[in-house]
Design a protein around this motif. Structure first.
Motif, short mmCIF file in Angstrom:
data_model
loop_
_atom_site.label_atom_id
_atom_site.label_comp_id
_atom_site.label_asym_id
_atom_site.label_seq_id
_atom_site.Cartn_x
_atom_site.Cartn_y
_atom_site.Cartn_z
N GLY A 68 16.90 5.04 -1.89
CA GLY A 68 15.72 5.88 -2.13
C GLY A 68 15.07 6.26 -0.82
N ASN A 69 13.83 5.88 -0.65
CA ASN A 69 13.08 6.26 0.54
C ASN A 69 13.07 5.17 1.60
OD1 ASN A 69 12.47 8.71 -0.63
ND2 ASN A 69 10.52 8.00 -1.47
N PHE A 70 14.08 4.31 1.56
CA PHE A 70 14.15 3.19 2.51
C PHE A 70 15.38 3.36 3.40
CE2 PHE A 70 15.29 -0.94 4.07
CZ PHE A 70 14.08 -1.58 4.30
N TYR A 71 15.18 3.26 4.70
CA TYR A 71 16.28 3.41 5.66
C TYR A 71 16.18 2.31 6.74
CZ TYR A 71 15.86 8.24 3.92
OH TYR A 71 15.74 9.35 3.12
N THR A 72 17.32 1.70 7.07
CA THR A 72 17.32 0.85 8.26
C THR A 72 18.52 1.18 9.13
OG1 THR A 72 18.76 -0.92 7.44
CG2 THR A 72 16.43 -1.13 6.99
N ASN A 73 18.38 0.83 10.38
CA ASN A 73 19.52 0.90 11.30
C ASN A 73 19.41 -0.28 12.26
OD1 ASN A 73 21.83 1.74 12.54
ND2 ASN A 73 21.08 3.77 13.08
N GLY A 74 20.54 -0.68 12.82
CA GLY A 74 20.59 -1.92 13.57
C GLY A 74 20.41 -1.81 15.06
N VAL A 75 20.18 -0.60 15.58
CA VAL A 75 20.04 -0.46 17.03
C VAL A 75 18.55 -0.37 17.39
CG1 VAL A 75 20.59 0.94 19.03
CG2 VAL A 75 22.27 0.68 17.21
N HIS B 38 0.81 -1.21 0.00
CA HIS B 38 0.00 0.00 0.00
C HIS B 38 0.84 1.27 0.00
CE1 HIS B 38 -3.55 -2.42 0.53
NE2 HIS B 38 -2.84 -3.14 1.38
N LEU B 39 2.16 1.11 -0.12
CA LEU B 39 3.04 2.28 -0.11
C LEU B 39 3.62 2.51 -1.50
CD1 LEU B 39 4.95 1.54 3.23
CD2 LEU B 39 2.98 3.05 2.89
N ASP B 40 3.87 3.77 -1.79
CA ASP B 40 4.42 4.16 -3.08
C ASP B 40 5.91 4.47 -2.89
OD1 ASP B 40 5.28 5.44 -5.36
OD2 ASP B 40 3.88 7.13 -5.20
N PRO B 41 6.80 3.65 -3.45
CA PRO B 41 8.24 3.85 -3.19
C PRO B 41 8.76 5.20 -3.67
CG PRO B 41 7.84 1.73 -4.28
CD PRO B 41 6.54 2.48 -4.30
N GLN B 42 8.03 5.83 -4.57
CA GLN B 42 8.48 7.15 -5.05
C GLN B 42 8.13 8.26 -4.06
OE1 GLN B 42 10.35 7.25 -7.76
NE2 GLN B 42 10.01 5.03 -7.83
N ARG B 43 7.11 8.04 -3.26
CA ARG B 43 6.64 9.11 -2.39
C ARG B 43 6.75 8.74 -0.92
NH1 ARG B 43 0.46 11.46 -2.12
NH2 ARG B 43 -0.07 9.25 -2.29
N ASP B 44 6.35 7.52 -0.58
CA ASP B 44 6.31 7.12 0.83
C ASP B 44 7.69 6.67 1.32
OD1 ASP B 44 3.54 7.63 0.93
OD2 ASP B 44 3.13 5.68 0.00
N VAL B 45 7.80 6.49 2.63
CA VAL B 45 9.09 6.17 3.25
C VAL B 45 8.91 4.94 4.14
CG1 VAL B 45 10.97 7.04 4.72
CG2 VAL B 45 9.66 8.64 3.29
N VAL B 46 9.91 4.07 4.13
CA VAL B 46 9.92 2.95 5.05
C VAL B 46 11.18 3.04 5.92
CG1 VAL B 46 10.19 0.44 5.29
CG2 VAL B 46 8.53 1.37 3.66
N VAL B 47 10.99 2.91 7.22
CA VAL B 47 12.10 2.85 8.16
C VAL B 47 12.03 1.49 8.83
CG1 VAL B 47 13.21 3.91 10.16
CG2 VAL B 47 11.94 5.34 8.54
N SER B 48 13.12 0.77 8.77
CA SER B 48 13.09 -0.60 9.27
C SER B 48 14.24 -0.85 10.24
CB SER B 48 13.12 -1.56 8.08
OG SER B 48 13.16 -2.91 8.52
N ASN B 49 14.33 -2.11 10.64
CA ASN B 49 15.22 -2.48 11.74
C ASN B 49 16.21 -3.55 11.29
OD1 ASN B 49 13.79 -5.13 11.98
ND2 ASN B 49 12.08 -3.77 12.49
N HIS B 50 16.77 -4.25 12.25
CA HIS B 50 17.75 -5.28 11.92
C HIS B 50 17.13 -6.40 11.07
CE1 HIS B 50 15.43 -6.63 15.30
NE2 HIS B 50 15.95 -7.84 15.24
N VAL C 89 3.32 8.96 3.35
CA VAL C 89 3.16 8.21 4.59
C VAL C 89 4.51 7.57 4.92
CG1 VAL C 89 2.10 6.15 5.64
CG2 VAL C 89 0.71 7.75 4.27
N THR C 90 4.92 7.67 6.17
CA THR C 90 6.13 6.97 6.63
C THR C 90 5.69 5.76 7.44
OG1 THR C 90 7.39 9.03 6.70
CG2 THR C 90 8.25 7.18 8.00
N ALA C 91 6.23 4.59 7.11
CA ALA C 91 5.92 3.38 7.88
C ALA C 91 7.19 2.95 8.60
CB ALA C 91 5.44 2.27 6.96
N VAL C 92 7.07 2.70 9.89
CA VAL C 92 8.24 2.23 10.65
C VAL C 92 7.90 0.85 11.22
CG1 VAL C 92 7.55 3.53 12.74
CG2 VAL C 92 9.90 2.73 12.47
N PHE C 93 8.78 -0.08 10.97
CA PHE C 93 8.60 -1.46 11.45
C PHE C 93 9.43 -1.67 12.71
CE2 PHE C 93 7.38 -1.79 7.03
CZ PHE C 93 6.37 -2.74 7.02
#
Lengths: 340, 289
Positions: free
Chosen positions: B92-99, B40-52, B122-126
């Motif tokens: 692109g609009n995808f970021y992860t960090n391990g802490v 449901h997210l658009d990689p051109q506009r939306d953002v995903v922040v993820s984890n390890h 929309v930003t989604a954080v997992f």
């Protein structure tokens, strides 16, 4: 014309930046007018740009990351941390985030944020509101650390910081805020010749004898700058000993050139900082000078710093802990005695 | 989902064969969450922040399995040129960090920036159930609610924080934690990607329309170790979990031929990615003059 107080110079710079750039935001606690921040550096901003001043809950552990997120997405947040001591709450974000993103993400991003925070004692605020914690940032790669003093061009330093593409830790000083932002007049200040270094975050080098032979180079920053300068003047007046004072404004990456240039003339190094002694900023300066200019040195370097302990609240006890003009003079005289 | 599953199985095989160094955290068993939400997210506009545990999110959002494989293999062609490895990715609009807990504040800042930009992102954080032990989670729920941020929190509750079962780490109700901050929260206990997608679709739509945060708790099951070879759970317990396999559930709805075609295409992509990775120069190798 009345010299502007330091807080006015910093505040004026922020007003100019807000006027000029729509990507600059101020984030932190208690920022809204009429309060305008604990030390009033942000005063007036929330009245003129209510949408760009974001007053926050007391959440330092997160606020550094909030600023980083904004910076990653193209904004230039200025994060006000009310007391430098509270850096400790945000250190995960500093070490594992802010300082890493650019390099860790293979240069795909930049994190152009500024963390402004006051350090320093002499206000009786006690052990957790008086420290100078620059030493902890000294070990963090990929960030810029600027230490403002009442003798530097504070307006210029703040503009440089906000326009820097690297994350900048902008260390203010609590005692400085209410004092005039004194600037050299015709190349002189307090009767000392003053030369400004090149580039952004310029250093100031002071000499009482027009850079002729000097007895020592005193390297200081932030709240120790006026003490170092006062010590240099007293040594001239009372003992006819001429020292140079190098007042650094950029601690990271360490602005070593003016130090090396001065040590080449003096052959002797004294560092002065308000933080505690062990593993301090002075230790790094001394190590670098030893590596790069050993042949210039005619005496072992000496560090002036706070005692390794707490900074007590009672004025008498605090004064016993923090170094001042007398300690700088004492260190220079000790170098004189040790000089070969 | 099948590509994610086979990607991670390939990683674990390569680790076992001594072909990879470092670490990895696989989401085997949890794939429906990444796919169902990110659809449901658009990689051109939306953002995903993820984890390890980010590979599923990364592949679902960027469709860049070759870049991720090369990254874990330490190749110059990796997503971050080999600097980040498995859990420090940016594309692109995808970021992860391990802490654990580090990423929530970053997501709040990103959502704040996107709110200011006003383009409806929309930003989604997992995050996982283990991360609920971090204080920053609650600072961030508070700020997201106060500032009406377009931020979707997705808690993947796989009931284990590394080796520690949730009973020893998570008290009370997870969803109620968000509701206490005035954030709407919904829960789902299903490994069916269509169920996840339906719930996530509604949540994303509401975040976008209302400009306010939302909070999903997706109860899920991790069949694989926390990292690699460090699973101390009873194998019989893991075997029992396999009735919740999202691949089996979704695959069972497909025509046999269609399913075979999808699987063959995923295997082909993976093989090509592995060959490309093997052919690429190792990051940090000294160039021969």
């Amino acid at each position: 014309m009345r010299e502007r107080r330091c807080v006015e110079a910093l505040n004026g710079a922020l007003h100019e930046l807000f006027e000029r750039r729509s990507d600059v935001y101020l984030i932190g606690e208690d920022l809204l007018d009429p309060y305008g921040g604990a030390f009033k550096v942000g005063k007036g901003l929330s009245s003129r740009w209510p949408e760009r001043v974001i007053t926050t809950p007391i959440s330092e552990a997160s606020l550094f990351g909030v600023a980083a997120g904004m910076a990653l997405r193209g904004y230039r947040p200025v994060l006000e941390i009310m007391f430098g001591d509270f850096l400790a709450l945000g250190f995960d974000q500093v070490v594992n985030g802010i300082s890493k993103y650019r390099e860790m993400y293979n240069e795909q991003v930049s994190v152009p944020l500024v963390v402004r925070t006051p350090m320093g004692g002499r206000r009786g605020y006690g052990p957790t509101h008086s420290q100078s914690l620059e030493k902890f940032l000294m070990g963090v790669p990929n960030v810029t650390m600027v230490a403002a003093s009442e003798l530097h061009d504070l307006h210029g330093l703040m503009v440089d910081a906000v326009e820097d593409d690297e994350p900048v830790f902008f260390i203010e000083n609590k005692v400085m805020y209410g004092r005039p932002n004194r600037r050299p007049d015709g190349g002189y200040l307090d009767g000392m010749r003053c030369v400004e270094g090149p580039g952004p975050y310029p250093s100031l080098t002071f000499s009482g004898n027009d850079f002729e032979e000097s007895a020592a180079t005193i390297v200081a920053y932030g709240g120790m700058v006026p003490h170092a300068l006062e010590a240099a003047v007293e040594l001239i007046v009372q003992q006819e000993i001429f020292c140079e004072v190098v007042a650094l404004s950029r601690l990271l990456p360490l602005d070593l050139d003016p130090v090396l240039e001065s040590v080449a003339r003096s052959g002797s190094l004294v560092t002065a900082e308000e933080g505690s002694l062990t593993a301090g900023v002075g230790a790094e300066v001394v190590a670098r000078v030893n590596e790069l200019a050993w042949d210039d040195l005619r005496a072992p370097a000496r560090r002036v710093a706070a005692r390794d302990g707490i900074i007590p609240a009672a004025p008498g006890l605090e004064a016993q802990t923090l170094p001042g003009t007398a300690e700088v003079i004492e260190a220079v005289l000790a170098r004189q005695a040790a000089r070969t | 989902m099948y590509l994610i599953r086979r990607f991670e199985e390939t990683l674990l095989d390569m680790f076992s064969a001594g072909l990879l160094v470092g670490t990895t955290h696989t989401c085997i068993g949890q794939e429906a969450n990444a796919v169902g939400v990110i659809a449901h997210l658009d990689p051109q506009r939306d953002v995903v922040v993820s984890n390890h545990r980010c590979h599923g999110h990364y592949i679902a959002f960027t469709d860049d399995a070759p870049g991720l494989l090369a990254e874990v293999m330490g190749r110059e062609t990796g997503t971050c040129g080999g600097r980040g490895g498995s859990q420090h990715l940016c594309r692109g609009n995808f970021y992860t960090n391990g802490v654990q807990g580090s990423i929530l504040p970053l997501a709040v800042g990103i959502a704040l920036a996107e709110r200011e930009r006003g383009e409806g992102a929309v930003t989604a954080v997992f995050l996982g159930d283990g991360t609920l032990g971090q204080g920053t989670v609650y600072e961030c729920l508070n700020m997201a609610s106060l500032w009406s941020l377009p931020l979707l929190f997705v808690v993947e509750n796989n009931r284990y924080a590394q080796s520690t079962p949730a009973e020893l780490a998570v008290s009370g109700s997870i969803a109620a934690r968000a509701r206490a901050f005035g954030i709407e929260a919904a829960e789902l206990d299903s490994a069916d990607v269509l169920d996840v997608s339906e719930l996530a679709g509604q949540a994303v739509e509401r975040v976008r329309a209302r400009g306010a945060p939302s909070f999903l708790v997706l109860h899920t099951h991790r069949f694989s170790p926390h990292s690699k070879g460090d699973d101390t759970r009873d194998p019989a317990e893991i075997e029992r979990l396999r009735v919740h396999d999202p691949i089996t559930i979704a695959g069972g709805r497909l025509d046999h031929g269609v399913r075979q075609g999808i699987e063959a295409e995923c295997e082909r992509q993976l093989q090509a990615a592995r060959e490309a990775g093997e052919a690429a120069p190792a990051a940090g190798a000294v160039a021969v003059q």
